[in-house]
Motif scaffolding. Sequence first.
Motif, short mmCIF file in Angstrom:
data_model
loop_
_atom_site.label_atom_id
_atom_site.label_comp_id
_atom_site.label_asym_id
_atom_site.label_seq_id
_atom_site.Cartn_x
_atom_site.Cartn_y
_atom_site.Cartn_z
N ALA A 73 0.83 -1.11 0.09
CA ALA A 73 -0.10 0.03 0.05
C ALA A 73 0.91 1.22 0.03
O ALA A 73 0.26 2.49 -0.24
CB ALA A 73 -1.06 -0.07 1.28
N ASP A 74 2.16 1.23 0.35
CA ASP A 74 3.08 2.47 0.39
C ASP A 74 3.35 2.78 -0.99
O ASP A 74 3.43 2.26 -1.93
CB ASP A 74 4.47 1.87 0.86
N PRO A 75 3.19 4.16 -1.34
CA PRO A 75 3.68 4.84 -2.49
C PRO A 75 5.29 4.44 -2.58
O PRO A 75 6.05 4.40 -1.70
CB PRO A 75 3.38 6.60 -2.41
N ILE A 76 5.63 4.43 -3.90
CA ILE A 76 6.97 4.09 -4.08
C ILE A 76 7.58 4.90 -5.26
O ILE A 76 6.95 5.47 -6.14
CB ILE A 76 7.12 2.66 -4.55
N VAL A 77 9.10 5.12 -5.08
CA VAL A 77 9.64 5.65 -6.20
C VAL A 77 10.95 5.50 -6.36
O VAL A 77 11.55 4.48 -5.69
CB VAL A 77 9.80 7.34 -5.69
N ALA A 78 11.62 5.41 -7.70
CA ALA A 78 12.87 4.80 -7.98
C ALA A 78 13.25 5.49 -9.21
O ALA A 78 12.55 6.09 -9.86
CB ALA A 78 12.68 3.38 -7.97
N ILE A 79 14.70 5.50 -9.62
CA ILE A 79 15.15 5.85 -10.94
C ILE A 79 14.86 4.52 -11.73
O ILE A 79 15.26 3.37 -11.37
CB ILE A 79 16.63 6.11 -10.42
N ALA A 80 14.17 4.63 -12.76
CA ALA A 80 13.80 3.48 -13.42
C ALA A 80 14.78 3.26 -14.96
O ALA A 80 14.44 2.44 -15.75
CB ALA A 80 12.30 3.82 -14.25
N THR A 81 15.89 4.05 -14.95
CA THR A 81 16.64 3.74 -15.95
C THR A 81 18.23 3.10 -15.42
O THR A 81 18.41 3.48 -14.41
CB THR A 81 17.17 5.25 -16.49
N ALA A 82 18.94 2.75 -16.17
CA ALA A 82 20.38 1.97 -15.85
C ALA A 82 21.16 2.84 -15.10
O ALA A 82 21.14 4.12 -15.61
CB ALA A 82 20.78 1.11 -17.16
#
Length: 474
Positions: A6-15
């Motif tokens: 249920a947590d919102p998530i964030v990340a760098i999506a490129t290599a």
Amino acid sequence: MLARHADPIVAIATAPGRGAVGIVRVSGKQLESLVQALCGRSLRPREAAYLPFLDARGEPIDQGLALFFPAPRSYTGEDILELQAHGGPVVLQLLLARCLEAAAEPDPATGAPRLPGLRVAQPGEFTERAFLNGKIDLAQAEAVADLIDASTEAAARSAGRSLSGAFSHEVQLLRDALIQLRMLVEATLDFPEEEIDFLRSSDARGQLQRLQQRLAQVMQRTQQGALLREGIKVVIAGQPNAGKSSLLNALAGAELAIVTPIAGTTRDRVQQTIQIEGVPLHVIDTAGLRESSDEVERMGIARTWEAIADADAVLFLHDLTRAAEREYQDGDAAIESALVQRLPPQVPIIDVWNKSDCAPQTEGPRQSPARPAIVLSARTGQGLDSLRQTLLQVAGWQTAAEGVYLARTRHIQALQTVQHHLHQAALLLDTPDLPLDLLAEELRLAQNALGTLTGEFTSEDLLGVIFSRFCIGK
């Protein structure tokens, strides 16, 4: 569903590293306030906007494209925000940090945090959300990782078929036929006095046979797909100076291993992955097998036997120019005996007779009728095509295979479980006193095994293993 889902998530999506473009991706519920903080305004759904990405003081961190995908029409089924910036690692880290910072800031309208609980995503968590929210099934989720990891064009195309749902469609057809048969058997349980006539009139045996035939077709394509994904491990073994390193170089089309006339040059394993008709072959050159007093060479020989024990196929290399020498024949005989003792019966051995360009025309290889034999020259390339085709043959690859979709070991194991339970059901149908309850149970177990393929019946532990192997941001 676990609480973390249920947590919102964030990340760098490129290599990692530098590139022209880098992407920071956020997924969660009600991202509008976060969008306002990062972009300075709201965004129209699914419409790219070129604008500055703002820090806490309203100063631009970078300028790029922002895309907002409201739920449920997004990859994860939740709201998604994508920030496409310049692909420098520092810029992307600043954007990632700004997303986390802005999420904790109070919303001017409500005073509550803009996006409470926002955290950095775990590997594969975006795709896991897509699976959990019904956007894709488990087989399609695995195909995402397989498409990224594909090492050949054929593997990439097959992974694309799985991602588009081709494999899942086949599983669904099997499931529908199995449910139909289960319904028939379950209904028969309610009318025990008419069970035999009811099953016969409904052609239960014919339905089961057709289901088994369809399953066999799916398994055949799945096994081909597993070959495309995993490939096979091929070890080149033989006496020193038989041309093992030259053969590796010839197959790879590059000078990977040192080649000299000095016996024992290769001391350790040299591995190269090549592809034949899209099938990856992990070819391993090893130290020559012989008695040696050199400690380093003996260590290399020990590692050779370790590689052979782990091989899917062994190329037993012979030197045609020494085939008539008694000492050489004894050395080959000793290796032959050791291979028979150490290798499982299902691991194929291919006799490869090298140096055909140098051998006397009167000399010919001693062939065993029980296994394939190839005559070639690693130096000139003569006979290499025949070896490549033989390797595909022993691997079980069918050149004309159509509609292959990439598959994993767990897919094959699940289908084998289905096959086992359907076989048991067929045996029960042939018993004089038909035990309907046992028949119904075998069909139920078969359906459960099918369900593990698409995630209908899947443990949290298995999901954790599958998605942990994804890259972060995917």
